[in-house]
Design a protein around this motif. Structure first.
Motif, PDB file in Angstrom:
ATOM      1  N   VAL A 195       3.110  -0.821   0.187  1.00  0.00           N
ATOM      2  CA  VAL A 195       1.828  -0.120   0.295  1.00  0.00           C
ATOM      3  C   VAL A 195       1.348   0.173  -1.129  1.00  0.00           C
ATOM      4  O   VAL A 195       2.060   0.800  -1.914  1.00  0.00           O
ATOM      5  N   SER A 253       6.634   2.730  -3.833  1.00  0.00           N
ATOM      6  CA  SER A 253       6.857   1.855  -2.673  1.00  0.00           C
ATOM      7  C   SER A 253       7.225   0.436  -3.114  1.00  0.00           C
ATOM      8  O   SER A 253       7.998  -0.250  -2.454  1.00  0.00           O
ATOM      9  N   ASP A 257       6.700   1.430   2.820  1.00  0.00           N
ATOM     10  CA  ASP A 257       6.172   2.659   2.235  1.00  0.00           C
ATOM     11  C   ASP A 257       7.317   3.646   2.018  1.00  0.00           C
ATOM     12  O   ASP A 257       8.410   3.449   2.559  1.00  0.00           O
ATOM     13  N   THR A 294      -1.597   6.231   6.745  1.00  0.00           N
ATOM     14  CA  THR A 294      -1.640   5.294   5.612  1.00  0.00           C
ATOM     15  C   THR A 294      -1.320   3.871   6.062  1.00  0.00           C
ATOM     16  O   THR A 294      -2.052   2.932   5.754  1.00  0.00           O
ATOM     17  N   LEU A 295      -0.224   3.736   6.803  1.00  0.00           N
ATOM     18  CA  LEU A 295       0.172   2.399   7.244  1.00  0.00           C
ATOM     19  C   LEU A 295      -0.811   1.838   8.264  1.00  0.00           C
ATOM     20  O   LEU A 295      -1.067   0.638   8.290  1.00  0.00           O
ATOM     21  N   THR A 330       9.924   2.127   6.375  1.00  0.00           N
ATOM     22  CA  THR A 330       9.702   3.208   5.411  1.00  0.00           C
ATOM     23  C   THR A 330      11.048   3.814   5.041  1.00  0.00           C
ATOM     24  O   THR A 330      11.975   3.840   5.847  1.00  0.00           O
TER      25      THR A 330
END
Ligand SMILES: [Zn+2]
Length: 229
Positions: A118, A133, A195, A203-204, A223
């Protein structure tokens, strides 16, 4: 360990990036005790795990998992803080490597063609000097032996300046927060988005929206930490 490294350690003992204890010669970046105490989610062992359910009905994800459970304990909080705000790049990459080792025990990401971290907005990247990230992705990628692509997905909007906007306005903007370059390189590819931490998934989700009109084969998510809502 090389002679030079052992020699250097005599005078400058390396310490664990998490607890600060001196490291033994066979340890790197984090000590064995911290490694043992990492609160693993083991989500990769389950279908419809909490990470996958986070995106249910929002965006089309094939497989998703998180490495660590971000609960009340201090350890994950310290790790995330260190890699995000205290310039601990080695820890970010090492945590990615540890994550990769766990992922490798299962087959969930065997189909992945490329890893896409990300991205940060270029202004933020300039300020911080690195994208945490991307460092995590580097660690994961080394273990999984998959390429890291940082020239495809980019962030168009500096969302840190949007905090005063209403929730509705932010949602309206979500489709345009991230955009793509070199879209043709995604044709028929299985991508793994990485991320640092998953909280609401906003966000994703915004990242996934950028791939909406491409010929990408599947989107997968990993993540480092999962913060239960
Ligand atoms: Zn430690």
């Amino acid at each position: 360990m090389s002679y030079l490294k052992s020699f250097t350690r005599l005078f400058f003992p390396e310490v664990c990036s998490i607890c600060g204890r001196g490291l033994f010669s066979h340890e790197q970046i984090i000590c064995s005790v911290c490694k043992l105490n990492l609160p693993l989610t083991n989500f990769h062992q389950y279908n419809k795990n909490p990470v996958e359910l986070t995106f249910w009905g929002r965006v089309d994800i094939q497989k998703a998992t998180s490495f660590l459970l971000y609960t009340k304990g201090e350890i994950v909080k310290n790790i995330l803080h260190s890699i995000k705000y205290r310039n601990n790049r080695l820890l970010a990459e090492e945590m990615g490597r540890q994550f990769g080792l766990v992922i490798n025990e299962s087959n969930i990401f065997n189909h992945i063609d490329m890893i896409i971290p990300v991205p940060l907005h270029h202004k933020k990247l300039l300020k911080r000097g690195y994208n945490q990230s991307e460092l995590i992705a580097n660690g994961v990628g080394k273990v999984l032996d998959k390429p890291i692509e940082t020239n495809i997905l980019y962030k168009t909007a500096d969302t840190s300046t949007q905090t005063k906007k209403t929730r509705y306005e932010r949602w309206e903007n979500a489709e345009n927060i991230y955009a793509l370059l070199n879209e043709s390189s995604l044709n028929d590819k299985n991508i793994l988005l990485i991320d640092d931490v998953l909280t609401t998934g906003a966000t994703l989700e915004a990242c996934c929206l950028a791939f909406k009109n491409t010929n990408v084969k599947s989107i997968n998510i990993a993540t480092l930490a999962y913060a239960a809502n």
